[in-house]
Design a protein around this motif. Structure first.
Motif, mmCIF file in Angstrom:
data_model
loop_
_atom_site.group_PDB
_atom_site.id
_atom_site.type_symbol
_atom_site.label_atom_id
_atom_site.label_comp_id
_atom_site.label_asym_id
_atom_site.label_seq_id
_atom_site.Cartn_x
_atom_site.Cartn_y
_atom_site.Cartn_z
ATOM 1 N N LEU A 51 48.998 -53.446 -37.394
ATOM 2 C CA LEU A 51 49.735 -52.183 -37.314
ATOM 3 C C LEU A 51 48.816 -50.969 -37.385
ATOM 4 O O LEU A 51 49.229 -49.845 -37.115
ATOM 5 N N ALA A 73 52.705 -58.221 -37.351
ATOM 6 C CA ALA A 73 53.540 -57.364 -38.204
ATOM 7 C C ALA A 73 54.955 -57.467 -37.660
ATOM 8 O O ALA A 73 55.148 -57.841 -36.494
ATOM 9 N N VAL A 74 55.914 -57.080 -38.490
ATOM 10 C CA VAL A 74 57.273 -57.006 -37.955
ATOM 11 C C VAL A 74 57.465 -55.671 -37.233
ATOM 12 O O VAL A 74 58.106 -55.600 -36.189
ATOM 13 N N GLY A 75 56.862 -54.602 -37.774
ATOM 14 C CA GLY A 75 56.972 -53.284 -37.136
ATOM 15 C C GLY A 75 55.927 -53.168 -36.032
ATOM 16 O O GLY A 75 54.765 -53.525 -36.238
ATOM 17 N N LEU A 98 58.126 -62.730 -43.084
ATOM 18 C CA LEU A 98 57.752 -61.831 -44.185
ATOM 19 C C LEU A 98 58.955 -61.216 -44.891
ATOM 20 O O LEU A 98 58.808 -60.399 -45.809
ATOM 21 N N ARG A 235 58.320 -47.472 -43.120
ATOM 22 C CA ARG A 235 57.201 -46.744 -42.526
ATOM 23 C C ARG A 235 57.201 -45.330 -43.105
ATOM 24 O O ARG A 235 58.271 -44.710 -43.256
ATOM 25 N N HIS A 283 50.487 -50.230 -48.948
ATOM 26 C CA HIS A 283 51.096 -50.965 -47.829
ATOM 27 C C HIS A 283 50.868 -52.482 -47.966
ATOM 28 O O HIS A 283 50.173 -53.095 -47.153
ATOM 29 N N MET A 295 52.270 -65.210 -41.064
ATOM 30 C CA MET A 295 52.255 -64.139 -40.050
ATOM 31 C C MET A 295 51.155 -64.383 -39.022
ATOM 32 O O MET A 295 51.366 -64.221 -37.813
HETATM 33 C C1 GLV Z 1 54.246 -54.353 -42.149
HETATM 34 O O1 GLV Z 1 54.394 -53.211 -42.433
HETATM 35 C C2 GLV Z 1 54.853 -54.989 -41.036
HETATM 36 O O2 GLV Z 1 55.474 -54.288 -40.217
HETATM 37 O O3 GLV Z 1 54.746 -56.221 -40.912
#
Ligand code: GLV
Length: 323
Positions: A51, A73-75, A98, A235, A283, A295
């Motif tokens: 990220l 990342a998920v985002g 996650l 975020r 973070h 991940m």
């Molecule tokens: C962490 O912030 C994610 O988006 O995995």
């Protein structure tokens, strides 16, 4: 096929990738500078990034062979997805693995800020503790309090499951109502203003998009009660940090538990970090060994599947796959 990795991966994932493809890995513990990214992507068919790596339209233009961007990342707000889609580049991410870990951290922040855990730790080490004191470090109860979840995706729902164990009243707001999850988790759907004004804890669980950037600003913070807390594990740019500082410093808001910031790493001199009613983490929402390995594994699965032309587990823009 060549792939570019912006960081070494934990666990076996690095080796798995190296066995399958020709891998060029940025070896440093900080993100590659722009010119290094450009160099790495000039010949790459695939990219695995974090990220912290900004993947914008200009960068994509300079990556003529690129077919897949796998974000660990998920985002994925660091990637210009519309630009990637226009170029037929598949973008993938790592949701799901996650969820529980990040929900644990959100709940840890809820407990830490309301029960003054970090302040208490500092005090115990300071040498100033004299006696059991009826009014020492008085905090607020989490059990029985009202929790407002802004965003009701996987992580928010996992936070709701934890909140049930604390007998909390759970409100949520999302762009859409989720009747099944709403009922099964015993939650109540409300508007954002109602959520802000009724909650003891407001926890943010929205992705960063043009619609959510600055979503919690002066006006929204003013709706929160002066004894309420804001928790952000989503975020940083979802919150107007200057407005948050003013609310916290003037006592219009009780406290904030933050894992994310508009600029990361957050400057050690940032005004928010001068406040005792802020618990600040770097973070680390998904930062357990097991989850980071999962991940990385999933990011590699996504990358390998995308490059071999099969549907990866978690595409962000599946429309580029066609058919
Ligand atoms: C962490 O912030 C994610 O988006 O995995």
């Amino acid at each position: 096929m060549r792939v570019y990795l912006t960081r070494r991966l934990p666990g076996e994932s690095q080796r798995r990738l190296e066995q399958a493809l020709s891998v060029d890995t940025w070896p440093e513990p900080v993100p590659p500078p722009r010119e290094e990214l450009l160099r790495g992507l000039a010949e790459a068919d695939g990219m695995l990034c974090l990220l912290t790596d900004q993947v914008d339209a200009l960068l994509l233009e300079m990556a003529p062979r690129l077919r897949v961007i796998s974000v660990m990342a998920v985002g994925y707000n660091n990637v210009d997805v519309p630009a990637a889609t226009r170029r037929g580049i598949l973008v993938t991410h790592t949701p799901g693995v996650l969820t529980e870990t990040t929900a644990d951290l959100a709940f840890a922040l809820i407990l830490a800020i309301s029960r003054r855990i970090v302040e208490g730790d500092r005090f115990t080490r300071s040498g100033n503790w004299q006696t059991w004191d009826p009014s020492l470090l008085l905090g607020r109860d989490v059990h029985g309090a009202v929790l407002g979840l802004a965003g009701f995706g996987r992580i928010a729902q996992a936070v709701a499951r934890r909140a049930r164990g604390f007998d909390m009243t759970i409100l949520y707001h999302d762009t859409r109502r989720l009747p099944v999850e709403e009922v099964s988790l015993g939650t109540e759907f409300v508007s954002l203003p109602e959520l802000l004004s009724r909650s003891d804890f407001v926890s943010l669980h929205v992705p960063l998009t043009p619609a959510t950037r600055g979503m919690i600003g002066e006006a929204e913070l003013a709706l929160m009660r002066p004894d309420a807390f804001l928790i952000n594990t989503a975020r940083g740019e979802v919150v107007d940090e200057a407005a948050l500082y003013r609310a916290l410093a003037s006592g219009r808001l009780a406290g904030a538990g933050l894992d994310v910031y508009a600029r990361e790493p957050v400057d050690a001199a940032h005004p928010l970090l001068t406040l005792d009613n802020v618990v600040a983490l770097p973070h680390v929402g998904s930062a357990t060994r097991a989850t980071r390995v999962r991940m990385a594994d999933l990011a590699v699965d996504n990358l390998l599947a995308g490059l071999s032309g099969t549907r990866p587990p978690h595409p962000v823009n599946p429309e580029v796959l066609g058919g």
